[in-house]
Design a protein around this motif. Structure first.
Motif: not given
Length: 129
Positions: A80-90, A96-100, A118-129
């Motif tokens: 989630g921190h990585t998604a926030r900082r870089f605005r992307r995840l592979g 994995l973040v969704e599975s965890l 972490g999943w909340d951050d990833a969804r928010s910063f990667l606009h996955l809502w």
């Protein structure tokens, strides 16, 4: 008397030190090794400019740590921190973040609630809502 826990932001360590600390924790599962690994992973997620390196180790920890290890929830949080900082995840990191998070929701004794953050951050910063 209550102990007060302060927020600690560890620095990014050289990549070889991060890899060594994480491999040791995955092998040994001692409190000391897990504490060192946690600092290494968090320091990388918050301060290392190499997104691929950070993701690689979050995925390694998130897929190899034993059920119930505190490193599982931490790996999700750090993604989630990585998604926030870089605005992307592979793709592998995103799956994995969704599975965890799903595991944490199903059984908090398996993966702690930090994975949900972490999943909340990833969804928010990667606009996955």
């Amino acid at each position: 008397m209550h102990a007060h826990r302060g927020f600690h932001t560890p620095p990014a360590l050289p990549h070889d030190e991060v890899a060594e600390a994480l491999e040791r924790a995955l092998r040994e599962r001692s409190r000391e090794a897990e504490a060192e690994a946690a600092d290494a992973l968090v320091g990388s997620a918050l301060n290392d400019d190499d997104r691929e390196f950070v993701e690689h180790w979050c995925v390694e920890v998130g897929t190899r740590a034993a059920p119930g290890s505190p490193l599982l929830g931490l790996a999700g949080l750090c993604l989630g921190h990585t998604a926030r900082r870089f605005r992307r995840l592979g793709e592998e990191a995103l799956v994995l973040v969704e599975s965890l998070a799903a595991r944490a929701e199903a059984d908090p004794s398996d993966v702690d609630g930090r994975a949900l953050d972490g999943w909340d951050d990833a969804r928010s910063f990667l606009h996955l809502w």
